[in-house]
Design a protein around this motif. Sequence first.
Motif, PDB file in Angstrom:
ATOM      1  N   VAL A   1       9.267   0.517  -5.794  1.00 50.61           N
ATOM      2  CA  VAL A   1       9.244  -0.818  -5.185  1.00 50.61           C
ATOM      3  C   VAL A   1       8.470  -0.811  -3.868  1.00 50.61           C
TER       4      VAL A   1
ATOM      5  N   ALA B   1       4.643  -0.550  -5.007  1.00 50.72           N
ATOM      6  CA  ALA B   1       4.158  -1.856  -5.472  1.00 50.72           C
ATOM      7  C   ALA B   1       3.815  -2.758  -4.295  1.00 50.72           C
TER       8      ALA B   1
ATOM      9  N   SER C   1      10.438 -11.610  -3.249  1.00 55.96           N
ATOM     10  CA  SER C   1       9.497 -11.332  -4.336  1.00 55.96           C
ATOM     11  C   SER C   1       8.953 -12.622  -4.945  1.00 55.96           C
TER      12      SER C   1
ATOM     13  N   THR D   1      -2.706  -8.448  -8.541  1.00 49.74           N
ATOM     14  CA  THR D   1      -1.610  -8.553  -7.576  1.00 49.74           C
ATOM     15  C   THR D   1      -0.546  -9.544  -8.031  1.00 49.74           C
TER      16      THR D   1
ATOM     17  N   ALA E   1       0.397  -9.815 -11.114  1.00 50.97           N
ATOM     18  CA  ALA E   1       1.211  -9.017 -12.029  1.00 50.97           C
ATOM     19  C   ALA E   1       2.168  -8.114 -11.245  1.00 50.97           C
ATOM     20  N   ILE E   2       1.696  -7.535 -10.137  1.00 52.05           N
ATOM     21  CA  ILE E   2       2.551  -6.668  -9.320  1.00 52.05           C
ATOM     22  C   ILE E   2       3.700  -7.469  -8.707  1.00 52.05           C
TER      23      ILE E   2
ATOM     24  N   GLY F   1       4.955 -10.231  -9.812  1.00 44.99           N
ATOM     25  CA  GLY F   1       5.863 -10.600 -10.888  1.00 44.99           C
ATOM     26  C   GLY F   1       6.789  -9.449 -11.263  1.00 44.99           C
ATOM     27  N   TRP F   2       6.270  -8.225 -11.250  1.00 45.74           N
ATOM     28  CA  TRP F   2       7.107  -7.057 -11.539  1.00 45.74           C
ATOM     29  C   TRP F   2       8.178  -6.872 -10.465  1.00 45.74           C
ATOM     30  N   LEU F   3       7.830  -7.044  -9.201  1.00 46.80           N
ATOM     31  CA  LEU F   3       8.821  -6.953  -8.130  1.00 46.80           C
ATOM     32  C   LEU F   3       9.899  -8.023  -8.283  1.00 46.80           C
ATOM     33  N   TYR F   4       9.483  -9.224  -8.679  1.00 43.84           N
ATOM     34  CA  TYR F   4      10.458 -10.298  -8.877  1.00 43.84           C
ATOM     35  C   TYR F   4      11.448  -9.927  -9.980  1.00 43.84           C
ATOM     36  N   ARG F   5      10.943  -9.376 -11.082  1.00 41.09           N
ATOM     37  CA  ARG F   5      11.827  -8.996 -12.183  1.00 41.09           C
ATOM     38  C   ARG F   5      12.778  -7.880 -11.754  1.00 41.09           C
ATOM     39  N   LYS F   6      12.272  -6.923 -10.972  1.00 45.47           N
ATOM     40  CA  LYS F   6      13.126  -5.830 -10.489  1.00 45.47           C
ATOM     41  C   LYS F   6      14.221  -6.370  -9.572  1.00 45.47           C
TER      42      LYS F   6
END
Length: 397
Positions: A214, A217, A279, A379, A381-382, A384-389
Amino acid sequence: MIAVHSRAWWRATLALCLGSFLVFINLYAPQPLLPALRDAHGVSTLGVSMVMSVATLSLAFSLLIFGPLSDAIGRESIMRITLLLTGLCSLALAFAPNFESLLVLRFVQGFVLGGLPAVAIAWMGDEFERPALLSAVGLYIGANSLGGISGRLLGGWAGDLGGPMAGFLAVGATTLVGLVIFWRLLPTSTAFAPRRFSWHAAVQDLSGHLRNPVLLAAYLLGGINFLVFINQYSYITFRLADAPYRLAATGLGLIFLTYLGGTLGSTISGRLAQRWSQSWCMVLGVVIMMTGTGVTLSSALVGIIAGLTINAFGFFLVHSMASGWVSRQAQGARGSASALYLVFYYVGASLGGFWLEPFWNNAAWPGVAVGSWLLLALTLAIAGWLYRKEHAVRISS
């Protein structure tokens, strides 16, 4: 710990905002002078862009030293001494005899410029309560944007009056005056716990941060977004210096008033973070940047200005959230964690010319927009990945 909106909070926040302001007037003052420097020294567009790139690259390198060092010896002395050397470097730049010596001095200046950004947010993390930290970081990053605006305005205005030499002299004198105020305002740390400095421990800390997904990212998010954002401003000066706009250095400096959109974005970021997750705000900021880039394709000057303003709002919203995220997520050694974020941030800035130059050469500004969108999609996509985490952690808790 310092509470939000207390007298100590206001004094400390004002000092750090002033220090940030001084750093960024020095870093960005040459940007509106790039077309004049290119013509004066007979170098290419990519060559003159090195005036910015060498400073950001050496700044990034210095963060690897100042961040871990501050965990051992404290933050205040590093901030004060490096600001003094920054102002002296600007005065020396005014008398650089050739382009090569100009680049060497900018490299040295970039190194000392890293002292305050490497440790300021870590200082806040040591001394401030969490609500105080979130509010202060937004104001501090707003001062980044104000410094960037003021440096370009001052550099462009003085450059029109007396050439680049006058621009560097004006910035150097302003820095030394501001340093006196900063020195008196900054409180003495009360919560800092020094650690014995060792290169082995410093490398271990940095390695640990890089293995934290995290944090990594957030590092990539900040670095790639800044690559796009700051280098768009470099290429827009070349676009607007040519026909049909033909703006002089003062006019090019005024373009950077669009940074006020960033000042607004960073200033309200603390309030947005209390309403939505950090995020999600990062996702929103990247989308705003993609939109602003599209608006800059307008042939009307007012449309270009509107697009740059939208971009600035989105970028500084993301930057505020990402830098605060790092300070919050770091498991110890906050100085090196914050410094590593800025390493990615400024390395990104120094590489932007190499990424965007082929797009510029092949398709001028529309090419720059395409090159920007490609990286902004990454960025997004990155983020969005942090938001999901973050969302998954909230559900599990």
